[in-house]
Design an enzyme around this catalytic site. Structure first.
Site, mmCIF file in Angstrom:
data_model
loop_
_atom_site.group_PDB
_atom_site.id
_atom_site.type_symbol
_atom_site.label_atom_id
_atom_site.label_comp_id
_atom_site.label_asym_id
_atom_site.label_seq_id
_atom_site.Cartn_x
_atom_site.Cartn_y
_atom_site.Cartn_z
ATOM 1 N N GLU A 1 0.842 -1.191 0.000
ATOM 2 C CA GLU A 1 0.000 0.000 0.000
ATOM 3 C C GLU A 1 0.881 1.247 0.000
ATOM 4 O OE1 GLU A 1 -3.736 -2.056 2.423
ATOM 5 O OE2 GLU A 1 -2.777 -0.251 3.238
ATOM 6 N N GLU B 1 9.516 -16.043 -4.114
ATOM 7 C CA GLU B 1 10.094 -14.892 -4.800
ATOM 8 C C GLU B 1 11.614 -14.900 -4.697
ATOM 9 O OE1 GLU B 1 7.710 -10.936 -4.980
ATOM 10 O OE2 GLU B 1 7.464 -11.694 -2.947
ATOM 11 N N ARG B 2 12.129 -15.252 -3.528
ATOM 12 C CA ARG B 2 13.570 -15.143 -3.274
ATOM 13 C C ARG B 2 14.344 -16.347 -3.778
ATOM 14 N NH1 ARG B 2 12.031 -12.690 2.675
ATOM 15 N NH2 ARG B 2 11.134 -10.764 1.803
#
Length: 377
Positions: A129, A240-241
């Site tokens: 956000e 993701e990593r």
């Protein structure tokens, strides 16, 4: 430790690299310049089984292992040289499709996974956000129960695939805590805001998402209400990593090979600049960086695939790769000299694409925080 891959995996890598050179690489510079997603490229890759690579065959996917996914992602990046496509594919895989596979009900799996796997649908994830980035737990989007539905309100930003996604997993806060909701993007109140004009990875569309009294069935919750951060989101970060980082490794390989070709062709003072020690040592250091990063990424991926603890190794791989991919990209520009500063050469685009690695999916600073906490706890 055995670093070998199977003959089948070698063939997979070679075929994906060829496919990327044929389908992704042509037009990559134009897509970057225009900031344009190409659905035809996506369709060609989906026809080859790429879109559903990590999902089991019984759910409509290609049934690839974590190492398989790393190899495919790396090969596509090396052959295609389009960081934006790799970003969108990675998001579609690891935060668009995998959470539904691992945490979705049978109904959610049947509704979404076949389309996500054959490329009919594109997936996305919305947690970040405007005031909640690295502090991922501080998001303010709310989900208020109303009978068999939840009403979502809030704003998300930096949403990869936001403008093109058919399904998006949205993190919102119920009275029980952070909760993951699978949202059909055609739902009333799910509003795609402005598309963001990024520095790099420009062929991957990124947008703000506004949730305006967006009604979502309670049955669309992933895992357990109130436990989305540690049950769902943190697992996505692991993917993701490891898997997504493999695309960066492929990009590093392409950058080095491009620098080598140029250094052999470009002549100054009567001979190719590759014959000068200053240039040769730059290329040597780039190769050192590449191997260090590749080994780190694949070690973390191997640990994950074999069910072993890998948080430390994944953060090490992410932090190291985020730093060294940018270092290599800068050196490639230096080797190209003035030509490397022009948009006419892939080296310039490579630098802009590389920088995201140290930001997205957890900044380098956050990775060092994780590493230090694990060491000092």
């Amino acid at each position: 430790m055995d670093f070998s891959i199977t003959p089948e995996q070698e063939q997979l890598y070679a075929s994906m690299k060829r496919l990327a050179a044929e389908v992704i690489a042509p037009g990559a510079a134009d897509r970057d310049k225009e900031g344009r997603w190409d659905p035809d490229v996506w369709k060609r890759l989906a026809e080859a089984g790429v879109a559903g690579m990590p999902i089991p065959e019984e759910l409509g996917g290609s049934g690839g292992s974590i190492i398989d996914c790393c190899l495919v992602n790396e090969a596509l990046a090396e052959g295609g040289r389009d960081g934006g496509f790799g970003l969108s594919l990675g998001a579609h895989w690891v935060i668009g499709s995998v959470p539904i596979w691992l945490h979705g009900s049978k109904e959610l799996q049947e509704r979404w996974l076949p389309g996500l796997c054959d490329g009919t649908y594109i997936g996305a994830w919305a947690s970040t956000e405007p005031e909640s980035g690295s502090d991922s737990a501080s998001f303010k989007t709310t989900a208020v129960r109303d009978g068999d539905e939840f009403v979502l309100n809030g704003t998300k930003i930096f949403i990869t695939n936001g403008p093109i996604a058919d399904v998006c997993t949205v993190l919102a806060r119920t009275d029980k805590g952070p909760t993951a909701f699978v949202v059909d993007t055609r739902t009333e109140g799910f509003v795609v805001g402005r598309e963001l004009d990024k520095m790099g990875c420009r062929s991957s569309p990124t947008a703000e998402i506004h949730l305006q009294d967006c009604r979502v069935p309670a049955a669309n919750i992933l895992s357990v209400e109130g436990e989305a951060l540690w049950r769902v989101a943190f697992e996505c970060f692991d993917w993701e990593r490891t898997v997504m980082m493999a695309a960066t490794i492929g990009g590093m390989r392409a950058t080095i090979d491009g620098a080598i070709r140029y250094a052999k062709e470009r002549e100054q003072f009567g001979k190719p600049i590759a014959h000068f020690q200053a240039i040769a040592h730059k290329i040597a250091q780039m190769e050192i960086n590449y191997h260090a990063c590749r080994n780190a990424v694949y070690k973390a991926a191997w640990l994950k695939e074999n069910g072993k603890e890998h948080m430390l190794e994944a953060s090490i791989a992410k932090a190291m790769t985020g730093t060294l991919v940018t270092e290599n990209a800068l050196e490639a520009i230096q080797i190209h000299g003035g030509y490397g500063y022009l948009r006419d050469f892939p080296a310039e685009r490579g630098l802009r694409d590389a920088k995201l690695t140290s930001i997205g999916g957890g900044t380098t600073e956050i990775q060092k925080m994780i590493i230090s906490r694990l060491l000092l706890q």
